[in-house]
Design a protein around this motif. Structure first.
Motif, PDB file in Angstrom:
ATOM      1  N   ALA A  86       0.826  -1.223   0.000  1.00 22.28           N
ATOM      2  CA  ALA A  86       0.000   0.000   0.000  1.00 22.28           C
ATOM      3  C   ALA A  86       0.855   1.267   0.000  1.00 22.28           C
ATOM      4  CB  ALA A  86      -0.927   0.000   1.208  1.00 22.28           C
ATOM      5  N   ARG A  87       1.969   1.232   0.735  1.00 17.88           N
ATOM      6  CA  ARG A  87       2.813   2.442   0.851  1.00 17.88           C
ATOM      7  C   ARG A  87       3.300   2.968  -0.494  1.00 17.88           C
ATOM      8  NH1 ARG A  87       6.058   1.125   5.867  1.00 17.88           N
ATOM      9  NH2 ARG A  87       4.837   2.011   7.551  1.00 17.88           N
ATOM     10  N   PRO A  88       3.807   2.078  -1.372  1.00 20.70           N
ATOM     11  CA  PRO A  88       4.272   2.599  -2.673  1.00 20.70           C
ATOM     12  C   PRO A  88       3.165   3.301  -3.462  1.00 20.70           C
ATOM     13  CG  PRO A  88       5.008   0.337  -2.356  1.00 20.70           C
ATOM     14  CD  PRO A  88       4.087   0.636  -1.221  1.00 20.70           C
ATOM     15  N   HIS A  89       1.905   2.984  -3.137  1.00 21.07           N
ATOM     16  CA  HIS A  89       0.801   3.667  -3.837  1.00 21.07           C
ATOM     17  C   HIS A  89       0.336   4.901  -3.055  1.00 21.07           C
ATOM     18  CE1 HIS A  89       0.517   0.463  -6.742  1.00 21.07           C
ATOM     19  NE2 HIS A  89       0.336  -0.439  -5.811  1.00 21.07           N
ATOM     20  N   GLY A  90       1.064   5.257  -1.991  1.00 25.53           N
ATOM     21  CA  GLY A  90       0.773   6.498  -1.270  1.00 25.53           C
ATOM     22  C   GLY A  90      -0.276   6.393  -0.180  1.00 25.53           C
ATOM     23  N   ALA A  91      -0.596   5.172   0.255  1.00 27.20           N
ATOM     24  CA  ALA A  91      -1.649   5.017   1.271  1.00 27.20           C
ATOM     25  C   ALA A  91      -1.060   4.818   2.662  1.00 27.20           C
ATOM     26  CB  ALA A  91      -2.518   3.812   0.923  1.00 27.20           C
ATOM     27  N   VAL A  92      -1.787   5.289   3.687  1.00 28.04           N
ATOM     28  CA  VAL A  92      -1.448   4.905   5.057  1.00 28.04           C
ATOM     29  C   VAL A  92      -2.337   3.708   5.425  1.00 28.04           C
ATOM     30  CG1 VAL A  92      -0.696   7.142   5.945  1.00 28.04           C
ATOM     31  CG2 VAL A  92      -3.104   6.574   6.004  1.00 28.04           C
ATOM     32  N   VAL A  93      -1.830   2.860   6.329  1.00 31.94           N
ATOM     33  CA  VAL A  93      -2.572   1.651   6.690  1.00 31.94           C
ATOM     34  C   VAL A  93      -2.939   1.706   8.169  1.00 31.94           C
ATOM     35  CG1 VAL A  93      -2.488  -0.876   6.792  1.00 31.94           C
ATOM     36  CG2 VAL A  93      -1.358   0.331   4.914  1.00 31.94           C
ATOM     37  N   GLU A  94      -4.212   1.496   8.474  1.00 33.02           N
ATOM     38  CA  GLU A  94      -4.666   1.368   9.860  1.00 33.02           C
ATOM     39  C   GLU A  94      -5.417   0.045   9.979  1.00 33.02           C
ATOM     40  OE1 GLU A  94      -3.670   3.293  12.175  1.00 33.02           O
ATOM     41  OE2 GLU A  94      -2.947   5.006  11.003  1.00 33.02           O
ATOM     42  N   THR A  95      -5.716  -0.346  11.226  1.00 33.99           N
ATOM     43  CA  THR A  95      -6.291  -1.680  11.409  1.00 33.99           C
ATOM     44  C   THR A  95      -7.664  -1.638  12.085  1.00 33.99           C
ATOM     45  OG1 THR A  95      -5.203  -1.988  13.539  1.00 33.99           O
ATOM     46  CG2 THR A  95      -4.004  -2.724  11.584  1.00 33.99           C
ATOM     47  N   LEU A  96      -8.441  -2.668  11.764  1.00 36.29           N
ATOM     48  CA  LEU A  96      -9.727  -2.907  12.418  1.00 36.29           C
ATOM     49  C   LEU A  96      -9.945  -4.420  12.410  1.00 36.29           C
ATOM     50  CD1 LEU A  96     -12.471  -2.073  13.593  1.00 36.29           C
ATOM     51  CD2 LEU A  96     -13.312  -1.795  11.257  1.00 36.29           C
ATOM     52  N   ASN A  97     -10.137  -4.988  13.587  1.00 34.16           N
ATOM     53  CA  ASN A  97     -10.281  -6.439  13.709  1.00 34.16           C
ATOM     54  C   ASN A  97     -11.740  -6.832  13.906  1.00 34.16           C
ATOM     55  OD1 ASN A  97      -7.429  -6.777  13.615  1.00 34.16           O
ATOM     56  ND2 ASN A  97      -7.373  -5.996  15.719  1.00 34.16           N
ATOM     57  N   ALA A  98     -11.982  -8.143  13.752  1.00 33.74           N
ATOM     58  CA  ALA A  98     -13.357  -8.650  13.869  1.00 33.74           C
ATOM     59  C   ALA A  98     -13.960  -8.320  15.235  1.00 33.74           C
ATOM     60  CB  ALA A  98     -13.361 -10.152  13.640  1.00 33.74           C
ATOM     61  N   ASP A  99     -13.105  -8.213  16.285  1.00 39.78           N
ATOM     62  CA  ASP A  99     -13.641  -7.932  17.633  1.00 39.78           C
ATOM     63  C   ASP A  99     -13.744  -6.431  17.909  1.00 39.78           C
ATOM     64  OD1 ASP A  99     -11.026  -7.178  17.895  1.00 39.78           O
ATOM     65  OD2 ASP A  99     -10.520  -8.594  19.493  1.00 39.78           O
ATOM     66  N   GLY A 100     -13.562  -5.609  16.868  1.00 42.72           N
ATOM     67  CA  GLY A 100     -13.744  -4.161  17.038  1.00 42.72           C
ATOM     68  C   GLY A 100     -12.510  -3.446  17.564  1.00 42.72           C
ATOM     69  N   THR A 101     -11.415  -4.173  17.794  1.00 41.13           N
ATOM     70  CA  THR A 101     -10.180  -3.514  18.220  1.00 41.13           C
ATOM     71  C   THR A 101      -9.389  -3.100  16.971  1.00 41.13           C
ATOM     72  OG1 THR A 101      -9.000  -5.616  18.248  1.00 41.13           O
ATOM     73  CG2 THR A 101     -10.020  -4.894  20.326  1.00 41.13           C
ATOM     74  N   GLY A 102      -8.297  -2.351  17.213  1.00 44.03           N
ATOM     75  CA  GLY A 102      -7.437  -1.970  16.091  1.00 44.03           C
ATOM     76  C   GLY A 102      -7.029  -0.518  16.178  1.00 44.03           C
ATOM     77  N   SER A 103      -6.027  -0.169  15.362  1.00 43.43           N
ATOM     78  CA  SER A 103      -5.447   1.173  15.482  1.00 43.43           C
ATOM     79  C   SER A 103      -6.434   2.271  15.064  1.00 43.43           C
ATOM     80  CB  SER A 103      -4.171   1.263  14.648  1.00 43.43           C
ATOM     81  OG  SER A 103      -4.477   1.108  13.278  1.00 43.43           O
ATOM     82  N   LEU A 104      -7.337   1.968  14.130  1.00 49.52           N
ATOM     83  CA  LEU A 104      -8.276   3.013  13.704  1.00 49.52           C
ATOM     84  C   LEU A 104      -9.212   3.391  14.850  1.00 49.52           C
ATOM     85  CD1 LEU A 104      -9.205   4.781  11.322  1.00 49.52           C
ATOM     86  CD2 LEU A 104     -10.910   3.031  10.817  1.00 49.52           C
ATOM     87  N   LEU A 105      -9.667   2.355  15.575  1.00 45.92           N
ATOM     88  CA  LEU A 105     -10.565   2.630  16.701  1.00 45.92           C
ATOM     89  C   LEU A 105      -9.801   3.301  17.854  1.00 45.92           C
ATOM     90  CD1 LEU A 105     -13.715   1.732  17.010  1.00 45.92           C
ATOM     91  CD2 LEU A 105     -12.478   1.157  14.954  1.00 45.92           C
ATOM     92  N   ASP A 106      -8.516   2.953  17.994  1.00 46.53           N
ATOM     93  CA  ASP A 106      -7.699   3.642  19.010  1.00 46.53           C
ATOM     94  C   ASP A 106      -7.623   5.144  18.695  1.00 46.53           C
ATOM     95  OD1 ASP A 106      -7.293   1.258  20.256  1.00 46.53           O
ATOM     96  OD2 ASP A 106      -5.292   0.911  19.405  1.00 46.53           O
ATOM     97  N   LEU A 107      -7.432   5.446  17.429  1.00 48.07           N
ATOM     98  CA  LEU A 107      -7.361   6.860  17.033  1.00 48.07           C
ATOM     99  C   LEU A 107      -8.710   7.555  17.256  1.00 48.07           C
ATOM    100  CD1 LEU A 107      -5.434   6.554  13.629  1.00 48.07           C
ATOM    101  CD2 LEU A 107      -4.551   7.505  15.767  1.00 48.07           C
ATOM    102  N   ALA A 108      -9.788   6.811  17.015  1.00 45.78           N
ATOM    103  CA  ALA A 108     -11.126   7.406  17.106  1.00 45.78           C
ATOM    104  C   ALA A 108     -11.531   7.695  18.554  1.00 45.78           C
ATOM    105  CB  ALA A 108     -12.149   6.476  16.447  1.00 45.78           C
ATOM    106  N   LYS A 109     -10.945   6.918  19.485  1.00 39.34           N
ATOM    107  CA  LYS A 109     -11.348   7.016  20.899  1.00 39.34           C
ATOM    108  C   LYS A 109     -11.351   8.446  21.426  1.00 39.34           C
ATOM    109  CE  LYS A 109     -10.168   2.772  22.985  1.00 39.34           C
ATOM    110  NZ  LYS A 109      -8.919   2.071  22.818  1.00 39.34           N
ATOM    111  N   ASP A 110     -10.313   9.184  21.083  1.00 38.23           N
ATOM    112  CA  ASP A 110     -10.177  10.533  21.638  1.00 38.23           C
ATOM    113  C   ASP A 110     -10.813  11.612  20.767  1.00 38.23           C
ATOM    114  OD1 ASP A 110      -8.761   9.431  23.737  1.00 38.23           O
ATOM    115  OD2 ASP A 110      -6.902   9.453  22.561  1.00 38.23           O
TER     116      ASP A 110
END
Ligand code: MCA
Ligand code: AMP
Length: 504
Positions: free
Chosen positions: A117-141
């Motif tokens: 994904a990086r060579p195409h200019g994208a950032v990558v965040e995560t979201l798991n089946a149990d609702g955890t992940g870096s995207l939700l961590d960012l959203a928390k605040d």
């Protein structure tokens, strides 16, 4: 500021009423879901996603994943869902073509996806089946009260890739109004209300599970039982608490194999809907005799959302896909001349209406080739409209296999097989299958002296093609049958191997 699709969703949302009930027993009210969509929209904005940017999402099914879709609609981003079965090789193509600003995947996939994904200019965040992940961590605040991006009826809400007959997949561009107009029409046509409780067992990366099931539920203020995947026992346990189900024909075939399916288990249900692939008349008839319910079959495409539906009241005729939906024009034309045909004559199905997409992403020639000069989309499906106005699909002019509701274009599979050492050529066909409807089957001609077997070919395809695209069987032959023009006669092959899976 107005946001065409999200404003309608917000207006229909019944406050603290339930929207999603998960398999783990968690209930998301509309208020909770909309608040989280605001926090995720803020997080996406903080990550630099601007209206019109693509957000590619390859995640397992979860309430949070559906809420991420809502967040994208609010933030003006273009939602780009991807089948969880796609391999890294397939993802690389989608990222190159769509150039997403943000890619969301499960945590276990992060590292490998980042490298492509990086060579195409994208950032990558995560979201798991149990609702955890870096995207939700960012959203928390972040704050709930995100100010929705202004989006008009004609702005893009989503891009969904559909396989192409001639090469790589094409991104179908769907506008806010394509999605909203179709969901409102279906809600009214199927009489969906806030009292409905939908069994949602479909994947959420295609039109059926994402737009038909989810948008219709949202616009009715109804609720859904969100299941991670299709499981007949779980569905039968839910039926007494539910009122509706949407599924592909394989769902109904598998439910019929379960002795728990009867009039009692289905007595609370109001409506069973089928689509994405042809429902055999025998399945319709058997389901009716076991449960008393006539399955309502409808017809759609990624490019057009839903086009036709059997009636809610009135006769649901097995083997037909019903009437054109209100506001949608369906006609049948002579494929050679484009002349409109009369009732009962078979030809090309063409569609026009607010449901029809804006075109293929960055492929103006392909878009132009699939529309008539008077603005009808050429479906590639062959059919007729009978004397009573019911549409029948009788075949396809496009070389397409539909397996368990997933589309596979033979050309893509043949391309992968033909690249293998020792293969002279191949023909991929759909063969009748009792569970999947059609099964991808490859007929292969080897080069002289090549030593190849089924296992070697299937092994070589593992990392190249999503599992559902991989052939269920490989048949080796000396030559492929050809007509006088030299074209492979796939109809001859389909006929010859029609019994291949008869006892599966
Ligand atoms: C799974 N496999 C498949 C399929 N699904 N192979 C061919 N075709 C498939 N559809 C593979 C699995 O990877 C597995 O491989 C093996 O087949 C058996 O898996 P099984 O456990 O039986 O599969 P499952 O997980 O139960 O899935 C079957 C399914 C699923 C429930 C029918 O495919 C499904 O949910 N299909 C719905 C697709 C859909 O939503 N289509 C809508 C597109 P192995 O064991 O070898 O690893 S939208 C559309 O078409 C238009 C717009 C419309 O009108 O709706
Ligand atoms: P997709 O590319 O996934 O959007 O698949 C769309 C295709 O699925 C249509 O062009 C039809 O060939 C097929 N399809 C969808 N619904 C039905 C149905 N009820 N009966 C027969 N074919 C269908």
């Amino acid at each position: 500021m107005s946001n065409h699709l999200f404003d309608a969703i917000r207006t229909a949302a019944p406050g603290d009423a339930p929207f999603i009930r998960t398999a783990e027993g968690r209930t998301w009210t509309y208020n909770n879901a909309l608040a989280l969509s605001g926090r995720i929209a803020s997080a996406i904005d903080t990550l630099g996603v601007r209206p019109g940017d693509r957000v590619a999402v390859q995640v397992d099914k979860s309430a949070e994943a559906l809420i991420l879709y809502l967040a994208c609609v609010r933030s003006g981003a273009i939602y780009l869902p991807l089948n969880t079965a796609y391999t890294l090789a397939e993802l690389d193509y989608f990222f190159g073509n769509a150039e997403p600003r943000l890619v969301v995947v499960s945590s276990v996939m992060r590292e490998s996806v980042e490298t492509i994904a990086r060579p195409h200019g994208a950032v990558v965040e995560t979201l798991n089946a149990d609702g955890t992940g870096s995207l939700l961590d960012l959203a928390k605040d972040e704050r709930d009260d995100f100010v929705d991006a202004s989006r008009s009826a004609d702005d893009l809400a989503a891009i969904l890739y559909t396989s192409g007959t001639t090469g790589r997949s094409k991104g179908a561009m769907l506008t806010h109004d394509n999605l909203l107009s179709n969901a409102l029409t279906l809600r009214d046509y199927w009489r969906v209300t806030a009292d409905d409780r939908l069994i949602h067992a479909l994947p959420i990366f295609h039109t059926h599970g994402l737009f038909v099931a989810t948008n219709v539920t949202l616009l009715a203020g109804a609720s859904m039982f969100l299941l991670p995947k299709f499981d007949p026992d779980e569905i039968l346990s839910l039926m007494p608490k539910a009122t509706m189900m949407m599924g592909v024909p394989t769902f109904y075939v598998r439910l019929l194999h379960n002795p728990r399916l009867n009039r009692d288990t289905a007595s609370n249900m109001r409506l069973f809907i089928s689509g994405s692939a042809p429902l055999l008349a025998e399945t319709h008839i058997e389901f009716k005799s076991r449960t008393g319910h006539a399955i309502l079959e409808r017809y759609g495409m990624t490019e057009t959302n839903m086009n036709t539906s059997n009636p809610y009241e009135g006769e649901r005729i097995a083997g037909t896909v019903g009437f054109p939906l209100p506001g949608v024009t369906v006609r049948v034309t002579d494929p050679a001349t484009g002349t409109e045909l009369t009732a009962e004559e078979t030809g090309m199905i063409e569609v026009k209406g607010p449901n029809v997409f804006k075109g293929y992403w960055r492929m103006p020639e392909k878009t132009a080739a699939e529309f008539t000069s008077d603005g009808f989309f050429i479906s590639g499906d062959l059919g007729k409209i009978d004397g009573q106005g019911y549409v029948h699909i009788v075949g396809r002019s496009k070389d397409l296999v539909i397996s368990g509701g997933y589309n596979i274009y033979p050309k893509e599979v043949e391309g992968e097989i033909d690249q293998l050492d020792g293969v002279a050529e191949s023909a991929v066909i759909g063969v009748q299958h009792p569970d999947f409807g059609e099964a991808v089957t490859a007929i292969v001609v080897c080069k002289p002296d090549a030593v190849l077997d089924e296992k070697a070919i299937l092994g070589a395809l593992q990392d190249r093609l999503a599992r559902y695209k991989q052939p269920k069987r490989i048949i080796f032959v000396e030559d492929l049958p050809r007509n006088t023009m030299g074209k492979v006669q796939k109809n001859v092959l389909r006929q010859k191997y029609s019994d291949l899976y008869a006892t599966t």
